[in-house]
Design a protein around this motif. Sequence first.
Motif, PDB file in Angstrom:
ATOM      1  N   ASN A   2     -52.243   3.054 -88.282  1.00 13.16           N
ATOM      2  CA  ASN A   2     -52.990   3.335 -89.541  1.00 13.16           C
ATOM      3  C   ASN A   2     -53.174   2.207 -90.461  1.00 13.16           C
ATOM      4  O   ASN A   2     -52.353   1.121 -90.213  1.00 13.16           O
ATOM      5  CB  ASN A   2     -52.512   4.757 -90.212  1.00 13.16           C
ATOM      6  N   ASN A 270     -58.841  -5.654 -87.297  1.00 18.30           N
ATOM      7  CA  ASN A 270     -58.022  -4.832 -88.198  1.00 18.30           C
ATOM      8  C   ASN A 270     -58.266  -5.166 -89.423  1.00 18.30           C
ATOM      9  O   ASN A 270     -57.725  -4.547 -90.540  1.00 18.30           O
ATOM     10  CB  ASN A 270     -56.769  -4.698 -87.776  1.00 18.30           C
ATOM     11  N   ILE A 273     -61.229  -3.791 -91.153  1.00 14.62           N
ATOM     12  CA  ILE A 273     -60.743  -2.426 -90.987  1.00 14.62           C
ATOM     13  C   ILE A 273     -60.016  -1.922 -92.224  1.00 14.62           C
ATOM     14  O   ILE A 273     -59.951  -0.908 -92.868  1.00 14.62           O
ATOM     15  CB  ILE A 273     -60.149  -1.868 -89.780  1.00 14.62           C
ATOM     16  N   GLU A 308     -67.507  -0.240 -85.466  1.00 13.62           N
ATOM     17  CA  GLU A 308     -67.328   1.152 -84.691  1.00 13.62           C
ATOM     18  C   GLU A 308     -66.628   2.030 -85.931  1.00 13.62           C
ATOM     19  O   GLU A 308     -67.122   3.361 -85.940  1.00 13.62           O
ATOM     20  CB  GLU A 308     -66.566   0.886 -83.535  1.00 13.62           C
ATOM     21  N   THR A 309     -65.495   1.350 -86.208  1.00 13.95           N
ATOM     22  CA  THR A 309     -64.842   2.181 -86.959  1.00 13.95           C
ATOM     23  C   THR A 309     -65.284   2.520 -88.378  1.00 13.95           C
ATOM     24  O   THR A 309     -65.479   3.680 -89.175  1.00 13.95           O
ATOM     25  CB  THR A 309     -63.559   1.624 -87.613  1.00 13.95           C
ATOM     26  N   TYR A 310     -66.115   1.583 -88.989  1.00 15.25           N
ATOM     27  CA  TYR A 310     -66.945   1.866 -90.108  1.00 15.25           C
ATOM     28  C   TYR A 310     -68.065   2.818 -90.104  1.00 15.25           C
ATOM     29  O   TYR A 310     -68.216   3.766 -90.790  1.00 15.25           O
ATOM     30  CB  TYR A 310     -67.693   0.510 -90.707  1.00 15.25           C
ATOM     31  N   LYS A 312     -68.061   5.214 -87.631  1.00 16.82           N
ATOM     32  CA  LYS A 312     -67.496   6.426 -87.781  1.00 16.82           C
ATOM     33  C   LYS A 312     -67.049   7.139 -89.103  1.00 16.82           C
ATOM     34  O   LYS A 312     -67.095   8.325 -89.021  1.00 16.82           O
ATOM     35  CB  LYS A 312     -66.212   6.577 -86.837  1.00 16.82           C
ATOM     36  N   GLU A 313     -66.815   6.339 -90.043  1.00 16.89           N
ATOM     37  CA  GLU A 313     -66.443   6.850 -91.287  1.00 16.89           C
ATOM     38  C   GLU A 313     -67.656   7.053 -91.962  1.00 16.89           C
ATOM     39  O   GLU A 313     -67.467   7.390 -93.423  1.00 16.89           O
ATOM     40  CB  GLU A 313     -65.550   5.756 -92.019  1.00 16.89           C
TER      41      GLU A 313
END
Length: 545
Positions: A2, A270, A273, A308-310, A312-313
Motif C-alpha cells: 500500500n 509505484n 501510483i 492499470e492502477t489508475y 481500476k480506480e
Amino acid sequence: MNREELRKFYEKNMYGIWREGEQVTYELLGEDPNVNDPAAGPWNPFAVVGGELVKIKAEVRGRKAEFIVHAYLPKEEDRKRYPKGSPFIICMHPIQPKDYVLSQGYALFFLEGRQIASDDVKRQGAFYDLYPYGEDASEQTGVLMAWAWGASKVLDAVYAGLDKEFSLDADASMVTGVSRCGKATAVCGAFDGRFRMTIPACSGAGGLALYNFVSEGKTYDLRKVGGPAEYTYGKNEPLDCLQSEAERGWFNDKFLQYKTPSDIPVEQENLPIMAMDPNRYYFIIAACTGEDWVNAPAMWECYKRANETYEKEGLGDHLVLNFHKVGHAVLEEDAEAFIKYFNHMYYGMETGVNVDQLKTTVFAGQEDGNASILRLRPYKSSDGKLIAEWAGKDEAVYYKWSAGMLGDFPLSAEKLNDVYQNQNGFCQEEDNFYPMVAFDESGVVGHFIMRYLNDDHDVIRFGWVIVDDSKRGKGYGKRMLEMGLTYAFKILKAKKVTIGVFENNAPAYACYKSLGFREVPQEEYQVLNYKGETWKVIELEILNG
C-alpha cells in the motif's frame, strides 16, 4: 504494497528520509540584479538568473537554512482567465518554454538546485544544513529527495503568503524538472500530495524508467513522431552508473545493496501510483530519439503499469504523457500539451485537448522492439511467383498496378520474368531498367521498378509499386519508396523522380504525397479504359533536395 509501505520502502532503501514540518517564511528581494549576467547567454539555457528573487527560509529544531528562488510572473492581461489567481509551476531549473508558459497566464518559480543540495556526495546545501547526513538510514536523505524537499518548501511559502504577493492560485501548483531533476520531480510528486500536477521529464533510471526494462539493441518504428522507420536503441543507463561516485549521492547508502536490477523488489511505476488521487494529475514527458541512455521505452512501460492502477480506480484520465521526437528538455510542444490538459482537467475549460491521444505513444504495439528492418535488393527470377500472387488476387487491383502493360489478368511469374529479363522492362536502352524488391526478416514484402526516361539520366521513373497485401497499412510501401528515393538521388544522382497513379487509387496517392511528391498538371491526361470505366493517370514528381 500500500502507499504507506511504498513510502517506507523508498525512504529506507532508495531516496532517503522525506522531511517536513519546518517553519517556513520568505523574504522578497526584488528583481534579480544579475539579469544581464553573460552566464545566461544562449549557450547556457539553464543559468538561473532573472525574475523576482525570493529568499525561502526554513527553521527546525533550532537549525536554520535558506535558499533563493526566481519568480517569473505573467502579464496582467494573460492572467485574467484565472479569477482565483495564476496557476504556477515550480521548476527544479529553468525550462526552455518560459515565455510561452507566461503567455498562458502561468507563473514560474526556478530553483537553484545546488543551493538546496550539492550534486555530489558532499551532502552540502540548505537541506543538509537542517538535516545533516548521518551513518544510519534514518539520518540519510539523498540529493533527489533533497531537491524535492526544496520544491516543497517553495509551496510552503506560497501557502504562507506568496500566493497573495504574486496573485497565485495556491491550489493550482505543479512541479517539473528534466533528467536528474526529472527523477527528483517524480520523487516530489510521490511524497508531497499537495502538488496538483507532477510533470517529470526525461527522468530515466532512478526516475520513471523501469530498472528491469532494457531497450538497448531493440529497434522501433518512430515515423509517427517524425523519426526514422528503424531506430535501434543504444546503451541505457545501468544500475552501476547510478551507484557510481558521480551519481550515488542522489540516493541513500542502502541503495548500494542492490547488485542487479532484479534485486530491487519494487519497480518505478509505484512513484506515479503514490501520487494517484482524484484531485491530482500526472503528466510524463520523454524524448523518443537522441537519448537512448534515458530509455523512453522503459518509461512507456512504467506508464502502462501505473495506468492499470489508475484505470481500476476510475482515474485513467489523471495519468497522461507526451513523448516528443527529440530533446532532453521540456519543449514548447510539451508545455502546450500539459497546459491545455491542466486547464481542461482542473478548471474545466474547453481547450481542445484530446486526452486519449495523451494516453499513448509511438511505442504502443511495438514493445518487443522488433520493428522490421527493411532492405532493398535487385529483383531475382525467384521473386516472380510471389509478386504474381500478390497481383493476381483481384483483377481491378492488378490493372491499377500494371495499367495492363504486363498483359491480361492474371499475371504469371513466367510472364513477369520474361518482361524483366528478356525485354528489359520494355526499355530500349541498355542499363536503363532496375527492378527492386524490399525484404525484411520474414522475406520479400514489396516490389517496384526504377527506369530512366528516354535515356535522360537526370530523371528516374518509379513504377509497378506493390506490397504484400498482408503488410498493407503498416508503412512498408512508404519505407520501401523512401529507400528507393535515397538510391535514386544519392547513388544514381538523379535530379528528379516521377511516378504515375490512377485517380481512383487513393491509398497509393496518399502514400506518394506523404513522401513529398507533388502533382504535375497535364495538358492531356493518360487514361485507361477498364470495363466501361475511364481511369485518369495523375502525374507526380519529387526533386532532389
